[in-house]
Scaffold this motif. Structure first.
Motif, PDB file in Angstrom:
ATOM      1  N   VAL A   6       0.857  -1.187   0.000  1.00  0.00           N
ATOM      2  CA  VAL A   6       0.000   0.000   0.000  1.00  0.00           C
ATOM      3  C   VAL A   6       0.891   1.234   0.000  1.00  0.00           C
ATOM      4  CG1 VAL A   6      -1.751   1.301   1.289  1.00  0.00           C
ATOM      5  CG2 VAL A   6      -1.836  -1.211   1.245  1.00  0.00           C
ATOM      6  N   ASN A   7       0.583   2.189  -0.848  1.00  0.00           N
ATOM      7  CA  ASN A   7       1.305   3.461  -0.868  1.00  0.00           C
ATOM      8  C   ASN A   7       0.593   4.437   0.065  1.00  0.00           C
ATOM      9  OD1 ASN A   7       3.127   2.703  -3.031  1.00  0.00           O
ATOM     10  ND2 ASN A   7       1.315   2.786  -4.337  1.00  0.00           N
ATOM     11  N   PHE A  23      -8.968  -2.556   6.504  1.00  0.00           N
ATOM     12  CA  PHE A  23      -8.190  -3.278   5.506  1.00  0.00           C
ATOM     13  C   PHE A  23      -7.954  -2.361   4.313  1.00  0.00           C
ATOM     14  CE2 PHE A  23      -8.418  -5.839   1.524  1.00  0.00           C
ATOM     15  CZ  PHE A  23      -7.179  -6.439   1.625  1.00  0.00           C
ATOM     16  N   VAL A  24      -6.687  -2.213   3.934  1.00  0.00           N
ATOM     17  CA  VAL A  24      -6.340  -1.477   2.719  1.00  0.00           C
ATOM     18  C   VAL A  24      -5.555  -2.446   1.850  1.00  0.00           C
ATOM     19  CG1 VAL A  24      -5.232   0.543   1.718  1.00  0.00           C
ATOM     20  CG2 VAL A  24      -6.274   0.705   3.996  1.00  0.00           C
ATOM     21  N   ALA A  25      -6.094  -2.747   0.675  1.00  0.00           N
ATOM     22  CA  ALA A  25      -5.520  -3.767  -0.195  1.00  0.00           C
ATOM     23  C   ALA A  25      -4.260  -3.283  -0.893  1.00  0.00           C
ATOM     24  CB  ALA A  25      -6.556  -4.186  -1.234  1.00  0.00           C
ATOM     25  N   PRO A  26      -3.359  -4.206  -1.171  1.00  0.00           N
ATOM     26  CA  PRO A  26      -2.164  -3.863  -1.939  1.00  0.00           C
ATOM     27  C   PRO A  26      -2.550  -3.205  -3.272  1.00  0.00           C
ATOM     28  CG  PRO A  26      -1.986  -6.080  -1.060  1.00  0.00           C
ATOM     29  CD  PRO A  26      -3.387  -5.616  -0.789  1.00  0.00           C
ATOM     30  N   GLY A  27      -1.706  -2.279  -3.686  1.00  0.00           N
ATOM     31  CA  GLY A  27      -1.952  -1.550  -4.926  1.00  0.00           C
ATOM     32  C   GLY A  27      -2.710  -0.259  -4.720  1.00  0.00           C
ATOM     33  N   SER A  28      -3.264  -0.070  -3.536  1.00  0.00           N
ATOM     34  CA  SER A  28      -3.993   1.163  -3.238  1.00  0.00           C
ATOM     35  C   SER A  28      -3.027   2.267  -2.837  1.00  0.00           C
ATOM     36  CB  SER A  28      -4.990   0.932  -2.104  1.00  0.00           C
ATOM     37  OG  SER A  28      -6.001   0.040  -2.532  1.00  0.00           O
ATOM     38  N   ASN A  45      -6.211  -1.415  -5.782  1.00  0.00           N
ATOM     39  CA  ASN A  45      -5.966  -0.366  -6.775  1.00  0.00           C
ATOM     40  C   ASN A  45      -6.889   0.844  -6.666  1.00  0.00           C
ATOM     41  OD1 ASN A  45      -3.782  -1.804  -7.979  1.00  0.00           O
ATOM     42  ND2 ASN A  45      -5.316  -3.158  -8.872  1.00  0.00           N
ATOM     43  N   CYS A  46      -7.303   1.174  -5.467  1.00  0.00           N
ATOM     44  CA  CYS A  46      -8.055   2.413  -5.236  1.00  0.00           C
ATOM     45  C   CYS A  46      -7.084   3.564  -5.003  1.00  0.00           C
ATOM     46  CB  CYS A  46      -8.956   2.281  -4.010  1.00  0.00           C
ATOM     47  SG  CYS A  46     -10.367   1.198  -4.277  1.00  0.00           S
ATOM     48  N   GLY A  66     -10.485  -0.272  -7.735  1.00  0.00           N
ATOM     49  CA  GLY A  66     -10.304   0.694  -8.807  1.00  0.00           C
ATOM     50  C   GLY A  66     -11.019   2.014  -8.634  1.00  0.00           C
ATOM     51  N   SER A  67     -11.627   2.251  -7.501  1.00  0.00           N
ATOM     52  CA  SER A  67     -12.354   3.510  -7.292  1.00  0.00           C
ATOM     53  C   SER A  67     -11.386   4.661  -7.032  1.00  0.00           C
ATOM     54  CB  SER A  67     -13.333   3.378  -6.130  1.00  0.00           C
ATOM     55  OG  SER A  67     -14.373   2.476  -6.477  1.00  0.00           O
TER      56      SER A  67
END
Length: 188
Positions: A6-7, A23-28, A45-46, A66-67
């Motif tokens: 996560v960034n 929870f914050v998914a990888p790629g977000s 990927n949000c 993706g939001s």
């Protein structure tokens, strides 16, 4: 708390504040003046970008894959700006764009929908998939709006509202499973 993949980016002296149970998914990517409440989930990927003003996400809310979430700052003629305020138990569908609006508790934003500055989605209200809620429009509680631009269609039934509550519960449980899966995958 370490969140692999996560960034989390501080900017302008503001660092995202994410509840330990969220929870914050990888790629977000979570940027700036963001608060994410207990039990909420930000899926793969949000982008949650509060670089110019604030974003507040309540408890048990989910923002699906993706939001994009953003806001607008105060400026001359608009001293209040357009913060993004999202209540508790909100469902935001995949690839939604939510910008500088208010989503009240138990509101629903459908897949690919857009909600613009100063718009309001009422309690237990639903913005249909693909709809565009234009600037300043206010959806009443328990109403379904659809179309581009979105217009009121009908009042939601108790069954429809119960279905949205089931969706919130599903995402809260599924987020726990994904958090374990991310940990077990060893993603660094």
């Amino acid at each position: 708390m370490y969140r692999p993949g996560v960034n989390i980016i501080p900017i302008h002296g503001k660092t995202p504040r994410i509840h330990e149970t969220a929870f914050v998914a990888p790629g977000s990517t979570i940027i700036g003046d963001v608060e994410i409440g207990a039990g909420s989930s930000i899926w793969y990927n949000c982008v949650v970008r509060a670089d110019v003003f604030k974003i507040r996400i309540g408890e048990r809310t989910n923002v699906q894959d993706g939001s994009v979430l953003h806001c607008d700052p105060p400026r001359p003629g608009d001293e209040d700006g357009s913060p993004l305020i999202i209540g508790d138990d909100v469902l935001i569908g995949h690839m939604a764009m939510v910008h500088g609006c208010t989503i009240k508790d138990r509101g629903f934003v459908g897949l690919g929908a857009i909600a613009m500055n100063k718009a309001v989605i009422g309690h237990d209200a639903m913005l249909a998939a693909g709809a565009m809620l234009t600037e300043g429009k206010v959806m009443e509680d328990r109403m379904l709006w659809a179309g581009r631009p979105a217009k009121p269609m009908k009042e939601l039934t108790d069954a429809a509202i119960a279905g949205m509550k089931m969706g919130v519960a599903h995402y809260a449980e599924n987020a726990k499973a994904h958090a374990i899966a991310v940990f077990e995958s060893g993603l660094e």
